[in-house]
Scaffold this active site. Sequence first.
Site, PDB file in Angstrom:
ATOM      1  N   ASN A 190      25.661  -7.351  29.285  1.00  0.00           N
ATOM      2  CA  ASN A 190      24.540  -7.162  30.200  1.00  0.00           C
ATOM      3  C   ASN A 190      23.999  -8.473  30.745  1.00  0.00           C
ATOM      4  OD1 ASN A 190      24.406  -4.319  30.172  1.00  0.00           O
ATOM      5  ND2 ASN A 190      23.356  -4.348  28.209  1.00  0.00           N
ATOM      6  N   HIS A 220      24.224 -18.660  25.293  1.00  0.00           N
ATOM      7  CA  HIS A 220      24.817 -18.553  26.627  1.00  0.00           C
ATOM      8  C   HIS A 220      24.622 -19.872  27.368  1.00  0.00           C
ATOM      9  CE1 HIS A 220      24.988 -14.237  25.945  1.00  0.00           C
ATOM     10  NE2 HIS A 220      23.690 -14.234  25.688  1.00  0.00           N
TER      11      HIS A 220
END
Length: 269
Positions: A190, A220
């Site tokens: 997502n 990330h």
Amino acid sequence: MQKTLRVGIAGFGSLGRGVAKALDQGKAGYTLAAIAVRDPLSPPAVRWQSAEPLFTNIAGLAPLCDLIIECAPSSLLESIAAPALRLGKTVVVLSSTGLLALPGLQDIARENGGKIIVPSGGIAGLDALAAAAVGELYSVKMVTRKPPKSLAGAPYLVDNAIDVDAMTEPTRIFKGSPREAARLFPANANVLASVALAGMGPDRTEYEIWAVPGLQYNTHTVAVDSSASRFTLNIENVPSADNPRTGILTLYSVLAVLDRLNAPVRIGT
């Protein structure tokens, strides 16, 4: 006088429960009206501070609410969002991977005055990326590093008999496009889908997933090169105690969206 919006929640896992708890404790301008669960006749036992919301199924949710917060698997996104958008309502979408496969939802929203809002979730910098995309984007590369246990059960790993728990060193387990990753790692993509939607799209964005033994946080890194700026962002998300695939920041980003909708001053693009 500000109108109080009736909020519905689709899905009552760890994220849906967190949103419901925050609304139950009181959030100006909102009331928790309804929650869609698998079996409305046997709803979860919850001790409510405010008025108890109605429990319903997905099909019954849209008429009861002005705004729906989707906290369900991406496979249910169309059945949750489409009816609400046809009624001109707002849907806060957490399963942004579903939007990659359902571009028609944007058409439904446009034709009926509905709105789709995608919170930042577990990523930062979407405002800068969206601004850079107004100019020319040369490249967007994202690398996700996760503890092996948060990747367990992904279709790609199951189909290829990859045992991430047996890994003893950092291992790249995927390199490709967001569109591919959304299909192969639906529970983990997502954040990536949100980056793709804000920037270069699901086919031109570069993506890698690494399983890193001993890593504490989902991490990330996004590197952007554009005509307006070059920037790299890195974020480490504390996993939810109830669901290691979801970071605590995802819940907070939903609540921040609600605060922003009612705020007299809005900061950021």
